[in-house]
Design a protein around this motif. Structure first.
Motif, PDB file in Angstrom:
ATOM      1  N   GLN A   1     -92.998   6.632  23.879  1.00  0.00           N
ATOM      2  CA  GLN A   1     -91.863   6.827  24.779  1.00  0.00           C
ATOM      3  C   GLN A   1     -91.242   8.193  24.560  1.00  0.00           C
ATOM      4  O   GLN A   1     -90.903   8.899  25.506  1.00  0.00           O
ATOM      5  CB  GLN A   1     -90.797   5.752  24.539  1.00  0.00           C
ATOM      6  N   GLN A   2     -91.113   8.565  23.283  1.00  0.00           N
ATOM      7  CA  GLN A   2     -90.533   9.859  22.944  1.00  0.00           C
ATOM      8  C   GLN A   2     -91.377  10.989  23.526  1.00  0.00           C
ATOM      9  O   GLN A   2     -90.863  11.909  24.138  1.00  0.00           O
ATOM     10  CB  GLN A   2     -90.460   9.985  21.424  1.00  0.00           C
ATOM     11  N   ILE A   3     -92.683  10.884  23.352  1.00  0.00           N
ATOM     12  CA  ILE A   3     -93.585  11.924  23.854  1.00  0.00           C
ATOM     13  C   ILE A   3     -93.521  12.011  25.370  1.00  0.00           C
ATOM     14  O   ILE A   3     -93.428  13.100  25.936  1.00  0.00           O
ATOM     15  CB  ILE A   3     -95.045  11.656  23.414  1.00  0.00           C
ATOM     16  N   SER A   4     -93.551  10.881  26.032  1.00  0.00           N
ATOM     17  CA  SER A   4     -93.563  10.939  27.501  1.00  0.00           C
ATOM     18  C   SER A   4     -92.208  11.406  28.016  1.00  0.00           C
ATOM     19  O   SER A   4     -92.130  12.060  29.053  1.00  0.00           O
ATOM     20  CB  SER A   4     -93.967   9.602  28.107  1.00  0.00           C
ATOM     21  N   GLN A   5     -91.147  11.107  27.251  1.00  0.00           N
ATOM     22  CA  GLN A   5     -89.832  11.613  27.624  1.00  0.00           C
ATOM     23  C   GLN A   5     -89.814  13.133  27.522  1.00  0.00           C
ATOM     24  O   GLN A   5     -89.349  13.823  28.435  1.00  0.00           O
ATOM     25  CB  GLN A   5     -88.760  11.014  26.697  1.00  0.00           C
ATOM     26  N   GLN A   6     -90.364  13.655  26.415  1.00  0.00           N
ATOM     27  CA  GLN A   6     -90.419  15.105  26.228  1.00  0.00           C
ATOM     28  C   GLN A   6     -91.225  15.750  27.344  1.00  0.00           C
ATOM     29  O   GLN A   6     -90.855  16.782  27.877  1.00  0.00           O
ATOM     30  CB  GLN A   6     -91.086  15.453  24.888  1.00  0.00           C
ATOM     31  N   GLN A   7     -92.333  15.107  27.693  1.00  0.00           N
ATOM     32  CA  GLN A   7     -93.194  15.692  28.713  1.00  0.00           C
ATOM     33  C   GLN A   7     -92.537  15.676  30.074  1.00  0.00           C
ATOM     34  O   GLN A   7     -92.645  16.625  30.838  1.00  0.00           O
ATOM     35  CB  GLN A   7     -94.534  14.953  28.780  1.00  0.00           C
ATOM     36  N   SER A   8     -91.823  14.592  30.386  1.00  0.00           N
ATOM     37  CA  SER A   8     -91.198  14.554  31.699  1.00  0.00           C
ATOM     38  C   SER A   8     -89.997  15.496  31.732  1.00  0.00           C
ATOM     39  O   SER A   8     -89.699  16.081  32.766  1.00  0.00           O
ATOM     40  CB  SER A   8     -90.827  13.138  32.116  1.00  0.00           C
ATOM     41  N   ASP A   9     -89.352  15.697  30.562  1.00  0.00           N
ATOM     42  CA  ASP A   9     -88.275  16.695  30.498  1.00  0.00           C
ATOM     43  C   ASP A   9     -88.832  18.086  30.757  1.00  0.00           C
ATOM     44  O   ASP A   9     -88.267  18.859  31.517  1.00  0.00           O
ATOM     45  CB  ASP A   9     -87.605  16.684  29.116  1.00  0.00           C
ATOM     46  N   THR A  10     -89.958  18.379  30.088  1.00  0.00           N
ATOM     47  CA  THR A  10     -90.593  19.687  30.264  1.00  0.00           C
ATOM     48  C   THR A  10     -91.010  19.877  31.712  1.00  0.00           C
ATOM     49  O   THR A  10     -90.787  20.922  32.306  1.00  0.00           O
ATOM     50  CB  THR A  10     -91.845  19.805  29.374  1.00  0.00           C
ATOM     51  N   ALA A  11     -91.593  18.833  32.281  1.00  0.00           N
ATOM     52  CA  ALA A  11     -92.051  18.914  33.676  1.00  0.00           C
ATOM     53  C   ALA A  11     -90.868  19.108  34.603  1.00  0.00           C
ATOM     54  O   ALA A  11     -90.925  19.915  35.543  1.00  0.00           O
ATOM     55  CB  ALA A  11     -92.823  17.653  34.048  1.00  0.00           C
ATOM     56  N   ALA A  12     -89.780  18.396  34.332  1.00  0.00           N
ATOM     57  CA  ALA A  12     -88.593  18.506  35.174  1.00  0.00           C
ATOM     58  C   ALA A  12     -88.006  19.911  35.081  1.00  0.00           C
ATOM     59  O   ALA A  12     -87.616  20.508  36.088  1.00  0.00           O
ATOM     60  CB  ALA A  12     -87.548  17.464  34.780  1.00  0.00           C
ATOM     61  N   LYS A  13     -87.981  20.447  33.847  1.00  0.00           N
ATOM     62  CA  LYS A  13     -87.451  21.807  33.680  1.00  0.00           C
ATOM     63  C   LYS A  13     -88.341  22.816  34.395  1.00  0.00           C
ATOM     64  O   LYS A  13     -87.862  23.742  35.055  1.00  0.00           O
ATOM     65  CB  LYS A  13     -87.381  22.173  32.186  1.00  0.00           C
ATOM     66  N   ALA A  14     -89.652  22.623  34.249  1.00  0.00           N
ATOM     67  CA  ALA A  14     -90.603  23.539  34.897  1.00  0.00           C
ATOM     68  C   ALA A  14     -90.430  23.481  36.408  1.00  0.00           C
ATOM     69  O   ALA A  14     -90.402  24.516  37.086  1.00  0.00           O
ATOM     70  CB  ALA A  14     -92.031  23.196  34.497  1.00  0.00           C
ATOM     71  N   ALA A  15     -90.292  22.270  36.926  1.00  0.00           N
ATOM     72  CA  ALA A  15     -90.125  22.095  38.364  1.00  0.00           C
ATOM     73  C   ALA A  15     -88.842  22.763  38.833  1.00  0.00           C
ATOM     74  O   ALA A  15     -88.820  23.440  39.871  1.00  0.00           O
ATOM     75  CB  ALA A  15     -90.123  20.615  38.724  1.00  0.00           C
ATOM     76  N   ALA A  16     -87.787  22.587  38.049  1.00  0.00           N
ATOM     77  CA  ALA A  16     -86.502  23.206  38.400  1.00  0.00           C
ATOM     78  C   ALA A  16     -86.621  24.718  38.378  1.00  0.00           C
ATOM     79  O   ALA A  16     -86.115  25.410  39.259  1.00  0.00           O
ATOM     80  CB  ALA A  16     -85.409  22.738  37.436  1.00  0.00           C
ATOM     81  N   ALA A  17     -87.327  25.227  37.364  1.00  0.00           N
ATOM     82  CA  ALA A  17     -87.495  26.680  37.240  1.00  0.00           C
ATOM     83  C   ALA A  17     -88.276  27.231  38.427  1.00  0.00           C
ATOM     84  O   ALA A  17     -87.941  28.276  38.979  1.00  0.00           O
ATOM     85  CB  ALA A  17     -88.196  27.021  35.929  1.00  0.00           C
ATOM     86  N   VAL A  18     -89.322  26.504  38.792  1.00  0.00           N
ATOM     87  CA  VAL A  18     -90.141  26.942  39.932  1.00  0.00           C
ATOM     88  C   VAL A  18     -89.308  26.968  41.206  1.00  0.00           C
ATOM     89  O   VAL A  18     -89.355  27.922  41.982  1.00  0.00           O
ATOM     90  CB  VAL A  18     -91.361  26.010  40.117  1.00  0.00           C
ATOM     91  N   GLN A  19     -88.522  25.906  41.385  1.00  0.00           N
ATOM     92  CA  GLN A  19     -87.679  25.829  42.586  1.00  0.00           C
ATOM     93  C   GLN A  19     -86.710  26.993  42.657  1.00  0.00           C
ATOM     94  O   GLN A  19     -86.524  27.616  43.693  1.00  0.00           O
ATOM     95  CB  GLN A  19     -86.888  24.518  42.575  1.00  0.00           C
ATOM     96  N   GLN A  20     -86.089  27.247  41.482  1.00  0.00           N
ATOM     97  CA  GLN A  20     -85.098  28.332  41.434  1.00  0.00           C
ATOM     98  C   GLN A  20     -85.715  29.680  41.763  1.00  0.00           C
ATOM     99  O   GLN A  20     -85.183  30.450  42.539  1.00  0.00           O
ATOM    100  CB  GLN A  20     -84.468  28.399  40.034  1.00  0.00           C
ATOM    101  N   SER A  21     -86.876  29.942  41.123  1.00  0.00           N
ATOM    102  CA  SER A  21     -87.499  31.252  41.336  1.00  0.00           C
ATOM    103  C   SER A  21     -87.968  31.364  42.782  1.00  0.00           C
ATOM    104  O   SER A  21     -87.940  32.421  43.378  1.00  0.00           O
ATOM    105  CB  SER A  21     -88.648  31.471  40.363  1.00  0.00           C
ATOM    106  N   GLY A  22     -88.423  30.240  43.336  1.00  0.00           N
ATOM    107  CA  GLY A  22     -88.880  30.217  44.727  1.00  0.00           C
ATOM    108  C   GLY A  22     -87.741  30.515  45.684  1.00  0.00           C
ATOM    109  O   GLY A  22     -87.896  31.247  46.665  1.00  0.00           O
ATOM    110  N   ALA A  23     -86.566  29.983  45.367  1.00  0.00           N
ATOM    111  CA  ALA A  23     -85.407  30.180  46.227  1.00  0.00           C
ATOM    112  C   ALA A  23     -84.955  31.630  46.184  1.00  0.00           C
ATOM    113  O   ALA A  23     -84.527  32.199  47.177  1.00  0.00           O
ATOM    114  CB  ALA A  23     -84.266  29.256  45.796  1.00  0.00           C
ATOM    115  N   ALA A  24     -85.072  32.237  44.972  1.00  0.00           N
ATOM    116  CA  ALA A  24     -84.570  33.604  44.807  1.00  0.00           C
ATOM    117  C   ALA A  24     -85.477  34.607  45.505  1.00  0.00           C
ATOM    118  O   ALA A  24     -85.018  35.574  46.085  1.00  0.00           O
ATOM    119  CB  ALA A  24     -84.443  33.949  43.321  1.00  0.00           C
ATOM    120  N   ARG A  25     -86.789  34.361  45.409  1.00  0.00           N
ATOM    121  CA  ARG A  25     -87.743  35.319  45.968  1.00  0.00           C
ATOM    122  C   ARG A  25     -87.788  35.227  47.471  1.00  0.00           C
ATOM    123  O   ARG A  25     -87.847  34.136  48.017  1.00  0.00           O
ATOM    124  CB  ARG A  25     -89.128  35.024  45.388  1.00  0.00           C
TER     125      ARG A  25
END
Lengths: 93, 117
Positions: free
Chosen positions: B89-113
């Motif tokens: 559970q801990q590992i999958s939580q970390q992975q989904s956190d990482t994925a969520a952060k990555a997705a958020a980062a992608v969205q942000q950079s996409g919006a800016a460009r």
């Protein structure tokens, strides 16, 4: 896991969902067994020692990394076989 | 259950009508848990047999040492079931956190460009 109601999920989606969950459960049990086998060797008491717990926790994490890597490579090979051809070949390291 | 499938308390309260798609889904989810428990059972069996029973078959009865080993083996195996579950559970939580952060980062950079390709 999808939160859709069954009525809106096609039969195929439901079956795939099932298969995915089954796979997760099996993987869980497999990693548990593998790590138990590798980490627990003494039965001088009923309770699990701290070093055994550490070993198992590390083992589980390693197992996850291993299965993910294997899964990735497997998918790459699948893509090659099913005609991904030159495109997929570039992905391998 | 680990994955929140077919939880016991859910059953008693709003039980879906018999034969409905909701009930069928619930049943198949619960069957998955049953399968999992059967699989777990088989693996405990195999593991503790291997760990505790020496493959020299001069006698049919278990020795006291073998019997005690089996008891402790099963106890340890089941205790570790929880340890493994928590870790996963801990590992999958970390992975989904990482994925969520990555997705958020992608969205942000996409919006800016500015779009223009």
């Amino acid at each position: 896991m999808s939160a859709q109601s069954p009525a809106s999920m096609s039969l195929m989606e439901q079956e795939l969902n099932q298969a995915q969950i089954r796979e997760i459960f099996t993987s869980f049990n497999r990693s548990h067994q593998r790590c138990f086998t590798d980490c627990v060797n003494k039965f001088d008491r009923r309770s699990v020692s701290d070093s055994e717990k550490n070993c198992v926790a590390n083992c589980v994490a390693k197992y996850m990394n291993t299965t993910q890597r294997i899964s990735m490579r497997f998918q790459e090979h699948q893509a090659m076989i099913t005609g991904g051809g030159a495109v997929a070949q570039g992905q391998g390291k | 259950s680990w994955f929140g499938l077919g939880g016991g308390s859910q059953q008693q309260a709003g039980r879906p009508p018999s034969g409905s798609p909701d009930e069928r889904l619930l049943v198949s989810q619960q069957m998955l848990e049953v399968e999992m428990m059967q699989d777990l059972y088989n693996r405990v069996m195999e593991s503790c047999n291997t760990k505790c029973v020496q493959p020299s078959y001069n006698d049919t009865e278990l020795t006291k040492a073998e019997a005690v080993c089996i008891d402790r083996c099963v106890a340890k195996y089941m205790e570790l079931h929880e340890v493994v579950g928590n870790k996963l559970q801990q590992i999958s939580q970390q992975q989904s956190d990482t994925a969520a952060k990555a997705a958020a980062a992608v969205q942000q950079s996409g919006a800016a460009r500015p779009t223009g390709s």
